[in-house]
Design a protein around this motif. Sequence first.
Motif, PDB file in Angstrom:
ATOM      1  N   ASP A 169      13.427   4.662  -1.233  1.00  0.00           N
ATOM      2  CA  ASP A 169      13.186   5.603   0.092  1.00  0.00           C
ATOM      3  C   ASP A 169      13.201   4.851   1.235  1.00  0.00           C
ATOM      4  O   ASP A 169      12.496   4.904   2.342  1.00  0.00           O
ATOM      5  CB  ASP A 169      11.578   6.016  -0.245  1.00  0.00           C
ATOM      6  CG  ASP A 169      11.519   6.976  -1.505  1.00  0.00           C
ATOM      7  OD1 ASP A 169      12.463   7.553  -1.941  1.00  0.00           O
ATOM      8  OD2 ASP A 169      10.242   6.788  -2.064  1.00  0.00           O
ATOM      9  N   GLY A 170      14.159   3.899   1.415  1.00  0.00           N
ATOM     10  CA  GLY A 170      14.073   3.033   2.402  1.00  0.00           C
ATOM     11  C   GLY A 170      14.878   3.440   3.618  1.00  0.00           C
ATOM     12  O   GLY A 170      15.642   2.835   4.263  1.00  0.00           O
ATOM     13  N   LYS A 171      15.140   4.769   3.679  1.00  0.00           N
ATOM     14  CA  LYS A 171      16.056   5.327   4.782  1.00  0.00           C
ATOM     15  C   LYS A 171      15.520   5.247   6.140  1.00  0.00           C
ATOM     16  O   LYS A 171      14.138   5.673   6.177  1.00  0.00           O
ATOM     17  CB  LYS A 171      16.619   6.867   4.368  1.00  0.00           C
ATOM     18  CG  LYS A 171      17.435   7.393   5.419  1.00  0.00           C
ATOM     19  CD  LYS A 171      18.034   8.606   4.753  1.00  0.00           C
ATOM     20  CE  LYS A 171      18.931   9.285   6.036  1.00  0.00           C
ATOM     21  NZ  LYS A 171      19.006  10.728   5.618  1.00  0.00           N
ATOM     22  N   LEU A 208       0.792  -1.112   0.002  1.00  0.00           N
ATOM     23  CA  LEU A 208       0.080   0.173   0.205  1.00  0.00           C
ATOM     24  C   LEU A 208       1.010   1.248  -0.173  1.00  0.00           C
ATOM     25  O   LEU A 208       0.302   2.407   0.103  1.00  0.00           O
ATOM     26  CB  LEU A 208      -1.072  -0.099   1.293  1.00  0.00           C
ATOM     27  CG  LEU A 208      -1.944  -1.175   1.382  1.00  0.00           C
ATOM     28  CD1 LEU A 208      -2.684  -0.930   2.682  1.00  0.00           C
ATOM     29  CD2 LEU A 208      -3.116  -1.157   0.079  1.00  0.00           C
ATOM     30  N   GLY A 209       2.067   1.110   0.108  1.00  0.00           N
ATOM     31  CA  GLY A 209       2.986   2.220   0.097  1.00  0.00           C
ATOM     32  C   GLY A 209       3.021   3.306   1.447  1.00  0.00           C
ATOM     33  O   GLY A 209       3.372   4.286   1.410  1.00  0.00           O
ATOM     34  N   ARG A 210       2.542   2.348   2.386  1.00  0.00           N
ATOM     35  CA  ARG A 210       2.523   3.065   3.879  1.00  0.00           C
ATOM     36  C   ARG A 210       3.893   3.157   4.438  1.00  0.00           C
ATOM     37  O   ARG A 210       4.810   2.461   4.426  1.00  0.00           O
ATOM     38  CB  ARG A 210       1.413   2.896   4.684  1.00  0.00           C
ATOM     39  CG  ARG A 210       0.022   2.906   3.898  1.00  0.00           C
ATOM     40  CD  ARG A 210      -1.053   2.253   4.866  1.00  0.00           C
ATOM     41  NE  ARG A 210      -2.239   2.472   4.309  1.00  0.00           N
ATOM     42  CZ  ARG A 210      -3.598   2.023   4.553  1.00  0.00           C
ATOM     43  NH1 ARG A 210      -3.625   1.100   5.867  1.00  0.00           N
ATOM     44  NH2 ARG A 210      -4.567   2.192   4.065  1.00  0.00           N
ATOM     45  N   GLY A 211       3.902   4.012   5.494  1.00  0.00           N
ATOM     46  CA  GLY A 211       5.254   4.082   6.242  1.00  0.00           C
ATOM     47  C   GLY A 211       5.263   2.775   7.247  1.00  0.00           C
ATOM     48  O   GLY A 211       4.248   2.296   7.642  1.00  0.00           O
ATOM     49  N   CYS A 212       6.371   2.302   7.546  1.00  0.00           N
ATOM     50  CA  CYS A 212       6.563   1.134   8.065  1.00  0.00           C
ATOM     51  C   CYS A 212       7.376   1.131   9.482  1.00  0.00           C
ATOM     52  O   CYS A 212       8.451   1.961   9.561  1.00  0.00           O
ATOM     53  CB  CYS A 212       7.664   0.050   7.260  1.00  0.00           C
ATOM     54  SG  CYS A 212       7.676  -1.511   8.007  1.00  0.00           S
ATOM     55  N   ARG A 213       7.087   0.550  10.268  1.00  0.00           N
ATOM     56  CA  ARG A 213       7.664   0.318  11.948  1.00  0.00           C
ATOM     57  C   ARG A 213       7.969  -0.810  12.168  1.00  0.00           C
ATOM     58  O   ARG A 213       7.043  -1.788  12.166  1.00  0.00           O
ATOM     59  CB  ARG A 213       6.891   0.944  13.028  1.00  0.00           C
ATOM     60  CG  ARG A 213       6.300   2.632  12.642  1.00  0.00           C
ATOM     61  CD  ARG A 213       5.335   2.780  13.823  1.00  0.00           C
ATOM     62  NE  ARG A 213       5.601   2.579  15.158  1.00  0.00           N
ATOM     63  CZ  ARG A 213       6.337   3.537  15.901  1.00  0.00           C
ATOM     64  NH1 ARG A 213       6.433   4.680  15.533  1.00  0.00           N
ATOM     65  NH2 ARG A 213       6.431   3.037  17.157  1.00  0.00           N
ATOM     66  N   LEU A 214       9.219  -1.423  12.444  1.00  0.00           N
ATOM     67  CA  LEU A 214       9.802  -2.493  12.687  1.00  0.00           C
ATOM     68  C   LEU A 214      10.540  -2.534  13.886  1.00  0.00           C
ATOM     69  O   LEU A 214      11.652  -1.710  14.086  1.00  0.00           O
ATOM     70  CB  LEU A 214      10.789  -3.057  11.555  1.00  0.00           C
ATOM     71  CG  LEU A 214      11.620  -4.414  11.813  1.00  0.00           C
ATOM     72  CD1 LEU A 214      10.507  -5.490  11.656  1.00  0.00           C
ATOM     73  CD2 LEU A 214      12.497  -4.565  10.854  1.00  0.00           C
ATOM     74  N   ARG A 255       7.333   2.709  -0.882  1.00  0.00           N
ATOM     75  CA  ARG A 255       6.484   2.855  -1.951  1.00  0.00           C
ATOM     76  C   ARG A 255       5.877   1.755  -2.538  1.00  0.00           C
ATOM     77  O   ARG A 255       6.078   0.503  -2.242  1.00  0.00           O
ATOM     78  CB  ARG A 255       7.558   3.118  -3.057  1.00  0.00           C
ATOM     79  CG  ARG A 255       8.261   4.620  -3.305  1.00  0.00           C
ATOM     80  CD  ARG A 255       9.015   4.790  -4.492  1.00  0.00           C
ATOM     81  NE  ARG A 255       9.551   6.008  -4.592  1.00  0.00           N
ATOM     82  CZ  ARG A 255      10.388   6.586  -5.574  1.00  0.00           C
ATOM     83  NH1 ARG A 255      10.281   5.920  -6.645  1.00  0.00           N
ATOM     84  NH2 ARG A 255      10.875   7.647  -5.365  1.00  0.00           N
ATOM     85  N   LYS A 256       4.716   1.754  -2.752  1.00  0.00           N
ATOM     86  CA  LYS A 256       3.906   0.579  -3.125  1.00  0.00           C
ATOM     87  C   LYS A 256       4.301  -0.137  -4.177  1.00  0.00           C
ATOM     88  O   LYS A 256       5.044   0.145  -5.342  1.00  0.00           O
ATOM     89  CB  LYS A 256       2.348   1.235  -3.719  1.00  0.00           C
ATOM     90  CG  LYS A 256       1.541   0.107  -3.979  1.00  0.00           C
ATOM     91  CD  LYS A 256       0.096   0.691  -4.559  1.00  0.00           C
ATOM     92  CE  LYS A 256      -0.784  -0.346  -4.791  1.00  0.00           C
ATOM     93  NZ  LYS A 256      -2.114   0.047  -5.158  1.00  0.00           N
TER      94      LYS A 256
END
Length: 841
Positions: free
Chosen positions: A783-785, A762-768, A799-800
């Motif tokens: 955009d994986g910074k 979905l192109g949303r922000g990710c928290r791991l 990004r989706k």
Amino acid sequence: MRRIAVLIFILSLPAIGGTFEIKAPFAVDAPAYFARHDIAYRTPALEGYEGFPIGNGDLGAMVWCHKTGLTLQINKSDAWSQPDEESEMLLRSCGQLTIDLAAPLFDWLYLDDFEGRLSLYRADASFASTTPFLKLQAESFVQTNRNVLALRCRAEGMGDLKDEGTPVRVSLDRWGSRGMSWWYGGIQRGAENDIGQAKAGARKGDIYTQESLKGLDFAVACRMVGNAPKSGKANRRRAEIDLAARPAQEFALLVAVVTGEESKNPLCDTVALLDASEKDGLAKAEADHRQWWADFWGRSFAHLGDDYLENLYYLHLYLMGSSSRGKYPAIFNGALWTWNRDVCQWGYPHHWHMQQSYWSLCAANRTELMLPYLETYWLLKPQAEEYARCRGFGSALLWNEIHDYAGRMAEWQRPSFIHAFTPATQIGQYFWHYYLYTGDETFLKEKAYPFMKKAAEFYLQYLKWDEVRKEYYIYPASPYECEDGNDYRNTVTDLAMICASFRPLLDVSQQLNLDADKREQWRKALDRLPDHPMVALPEGEAIGVALDKEGRPLQCDQPGYGFCATTSPVFPAGVLGLKDRGTRLFEATALRAKLHPEHSLAISPVAVVAARLGIGDEAYRRLKMRIRQLQHFPQGLFYNIDHWHGYSRYASKVPDSPIVSQRDYITDRAVRYKNIPVRGTGRRINMPMQPFVQCGPEPLEILAAAVNEMLLQSYDGTLRVFPATPADWPAAFALRARGGFLVSGEKEKNAPPRYVLIESLLGRGCRLENPWPGREVAVTGKDGKIASEEGNPLIFSTRKGEKYLLYPADSAELPRTVFTGQPNQGPKIYQEAVLGKARDF
């Protein structure tokens, strides 16, 4: 199991039915890997409850052996009869198909060789047998794209039947029966009740049955393909196809079912289904079937450090794929795998039990299997609103624990149900979860939000204000199906579901720019809810189940303990978990999970709770006990009662009776249900147990949900990989997470994850949550910074459609792992439980 790390090998395999890549540095040689989880019988199953389940999600069958052939009980998800004074709304059997080759095939006395195999990957059941008289091979499956069951059979005469062979008779019958849903408390009088009005016949070589029973109409038709058989009516309820004796018999059967829910002329449309299937040909039907299931198995993956547990995990997914694609949800009491005519335990859907089938599906990336459940309860929303109005609550939803698919709330005045209020909000959770995993904004706006809002409205109206404490309270209330009282205050189950429903409503109403006035009411209620009740135990402080009506904590957890009511904030409510580590509530709930009764497991999600709290060894211990105690059937099906050992003649004479005597109701023919009333006669009888032996899927469903939680969690929007996996397990997974992510990971024994790979849907922000605290983390992908300064959690935008590989920057090159295997050839043994059947001849 061997591991191969050669990329060229992966790319050289065919795309269809070959290796599939789970978008990670591992791949799965799918046909070989899943073949290790075939259910293998080396001795015939001569009891219906030991049969193999097959299905396409709507049409299903249980397949087993009799001494001279095969029997199939045919079931369908929408074959519901309406209630009357004798019985409730009941899912009826559509009939039985019997294949008889008139000579010993599966008789122990004559067996030289036998194999029965349920292939989860191919979704088919096969049988091979050799006796001095016949050699047989048979395979059966239910077509993916239409409600037609297909069966192929090849039989060759042996010994003194080699020249003249043997005839074949195929019988289709519909003998209705009493459902006997509450069999242990009493049975309906008169065997003539509920037998229906079935009519059998033959037409142009086909045989058929038609039934009309209490608002239910359906037809079943059978055709033999590739032969010129003789067909006819044996009696009013049975029709037959006959093949004359010949040295070798080879034939294929097609069986179609249509109900009145689908057609105004079910019989005509069964024939149309047979025509279409015959025109396409069995080879195409089988190819389509195998492709659908190959795609199904490519949706997720779980490799565990316990092969038996993994086998059962995949069996659950197979059963849901085989039973949850019809008009109605997969029923908890036997699903499509009943075998004894219309006998069906408990009859009605029960909310707590029904929902358990669906706990694991979103994380397993099978969100489409949720739709029968969601659509059914959406269509019944007006009846739930009317029930709420009858209870005095306007513009709200209420569901009783026991209900039916016409929206009737059964036995709602029963003491254990009248003040149990959580079903509506728990059903609403599934609407919410579907959105969280899929990101379907239309579904959120048109269905999820309206359903959740009305379910929450009941609590807004029911909460009472305590002027002294300056807080809201709930009274009277009771936890799930509580037989110990219903006059409690601030039940933990209700408090948890208020939080679980009000919190997302605050966010969604803002997102949709709706209901600002309600938003203030939800916020006020959340701000002024009482704390969860706490009790002092010898082991320490534990979460309590409720207060008594005077406001004092109950000193025991007996009310609702079988349902794990005290730990409901963790699961199913999902408002407490690893994000709360170290808090008073977390520690008190973790203690309660550890103290849960050892053998009260059948419908209790305590293993899921332990996993959600990160107590992996405790979760695994509970799963092992669940298998030992409750997997009663050799094809892997479970029973959903954990106290039936009490019927054993040896219950008080052997140690560990809840485990070792648990299956005596099946195996000991001397055991009886004693002093059972026959309603309306004044008589009481001692009944045999075997007619009522039936699977109950809930323990298997809970097992699957717990495994998901051990491998991956995302309940609060933060991804946690291997949060509750036993340290000494090697493991790998590919699962779906909330927020629209496909997540893969792999670990060795006693080691942290090698990597985490995340695909953004979905192109949303990710928290791991950082799996490698104290180490620098590298991430590849657009955009994986990583944006977080402290490094925990790891936060980055996506990004989706892009994939992001995270790994310790100081790690060596990641080799490619290929998971493969060999076909299972016999039974697997897990102390008291057995998966498969050993050769005994």
